[in-house]
Design a protein around this motif. Structure first.
Motif, short mmCIF file in Angstrom:
data_model
loop_
_atom_site.label_atom_id
_atom_site.label_comp_id
_atom_site.label_asym_id
_atom_site.label_seq_id
_atom_site.Cartn_x
_atom_site.Cartn_y
_atom_site.Cartn_z
N LYS A 1 16.71 -20.25 24.89
CA LYS A 1 16.23 -19.21 24.09
C LYS A 1 17.22 -19.46 22.72
N GLY B 1 17.30 -16.69 19.24
CA GLY B 1 16.49 -15.82 18.38
C GLY B 1 15.25 -15.15 19.45
N THR B 2 14.25 -15.28 18.83
CA THR B 2 13.15 -14.93 19.76
C THR B 2 12.02 -16.26 19.94
N CYS B 3 12.72 -17.30 20.01
CA CYS B 3 12.09 -18.62 20.30
C CYS B 3 12.74 -19.27 21.53
N PRO C 1 7.55 -20.32 19.42
CA PRO C 1 7.58 -18.89 19.83
C PRO C 1 7.65 -18.63 21.27
N GLU C 2 8.66 -17.54 21.58
CA GLU C 2 8.44 -17.10 22.76
C GLU C 2 7.34 -16.63 23.54
N THR C 3 6.65 -15.91 22.47
CA THR C 3 5.42 -15.12 22.75
C THR C 3 4.15 -15.93 22.73
N GLY D 1 7.83 -16.19 16.43
CA GLY D 1 9.16 -16.14 16.99
C GLY D 1 10.33 -16.44 15.76
N LYS D 2 11.32 -16.02 15.79
CA LYS D 2 11.99 -16.09 14.99
C LYS D 2 13.51 -16.91 15.09
N ARG E 1 14.94 -16.41 9.82
CA ARG E 1 15.41 -15.28 9.44
C ARG E 1 16.16 -15.56 7.81
#
Length: 319
Positions: A69, A71-73, A87-89, A93-94, A129
């Motif tokens: 992982k 960031g949020t990826c 993306p994680e979700t 994702g960032k 970002r």
């Protein structure tokens, strides 16, 4: 009601009750048979599906040699050395860093594998970002990057982003949003296998630093920069240094009064035979050290105003 009807009624009721009882019995027998005959089949089918799913998962797991992982990826590297970022979700994702200057470099968690990564694909939903400085810096085996889905609309710092990727042969920037970018120094430096680069999609209206941007891109044969907006650019040192295969260069207008140094700007451009410098302002330039070093053909055609400026500032721009 006659006597015959009254005598028949109990018989009809009895027949009806027996018929209902028979239907219930048939229903129970049918249910039992269904459970007895088909249940094992359903269990077998479920087991088969489960086994197939497990086998498929095992094959997927076997094809992934690293994951993590950033960031949020999430990211994974497969056995073909392809890095995939998503993306994680599953939606957004960032990646990158939150920074106050380009001095802050990205430290992605896949960095320890960068010597072997051969391809990079960024899936939809990945947003950058404000800093991507150094994100893909020094990836010696990297041959291709798919940037189509990377949202860089809020990214300010792009220094060293693709720096020292000597195996990179092409780079599609058609969907690359640079409207917020302010630094691009050393962005493509050391991409020595790039033979061409379409820069027309890039918005450079806010960029201030381009020093070393194409330095050591030794396979580039031509470069069109007339699309560049350079009104805010004040740093161009070594911008085209050692672009030794460059035969033509469509230079943008550099008319920023804050432009101070032109050091090594065309140094090592040994194949460059002509260069239009009419749009390059020297009114406030105070240093031209090595500007045309080993770029002899260009030096012979250098406009008088550059020679005069060099003499005025004692700049040895040919050494």
């Amino acid at each position: 009601m006659d006597v015959a009807s009254m005598q028949a009624s109990p018989k009809l009721n009895l027949i009806a009750r027996r018929a209902v009882a028979l239907l219930v019995l048939i229903s129970l027998v049918a249910s039992f048979l269904t459970i007895s005959v088909f249940a094992p089949m359903l269990v077998f089918a479920d087991d088969a599906i489960s086994e197939e799913s497990s086998a498929s998962q095992e094959r997927r797991d076997a094809s992934i040699k690293a994951s993590g992982k950033y960031g949020t990826c999430l990211w994974q590297i497969d056995i073909d050395n392809k890095l995939t970022i998503y993306p994680e979700t599953g939606l957004v994702g960032k990646i990158g860093e939150y920074a106050e200057s380009s001095a802050v470099r990205c430290s992605p968690t896949w960095s320890k594998y960068k010597d072997t990564i051969a391809a990079i694909e960024i899936l939809p939903g990945v947003t950058a970002r404000n800093s991507l400085s150094g994100l893909f810096n020094k990836y010696p085996a990297l041959e291709s990057i798919n940037l189509s889905f990377l949202d860089t609309s809020d990214t300010k710092y792009m220094a060293d982003m693709f720096c020292d990727c000597p195996s990179l042969t092409s780079l599609d920037l058609s969907s690359f949003d640079t409207s917020s970018a302010i630094t691009m120094e050393d962005m493509f430096r050391g991409c020595s296998s790039l033979t061409s680069l379409d820069l027309s999609p890039l918005d450079t209206s806010n960029v201030t630093r381009m020093g070393g941007m194409f330095s050591d891109c030794s396979s580039l044969t031509s470069l069109g920069l007339s699309c560049f907006s350079t009104s805010k650019v004040w740093e161009v040192e070594s911008m085209f240094r050692d672009c030794s295969s460059l035969t033509s260069l469509d230079l943008p207008v550099f008319d920023n009064s804050d432009l101070r140094k032109l050091n090594n700007m065309f140094s090592g451009c040994s194949s460059l035979t002509s260069l239009d410098l009419s749009g390059l302002s020297t009114s406030n330039v105070h240093s031209m050290q090595g500007m045309f070093s080993q770029a002899w053909m260009v030096l012979l055609k250098t406009p008088y105003r550059f020679l005069y400026a060099a003499a005025r500032h004692r700049a040895e721009f040919y050494t």
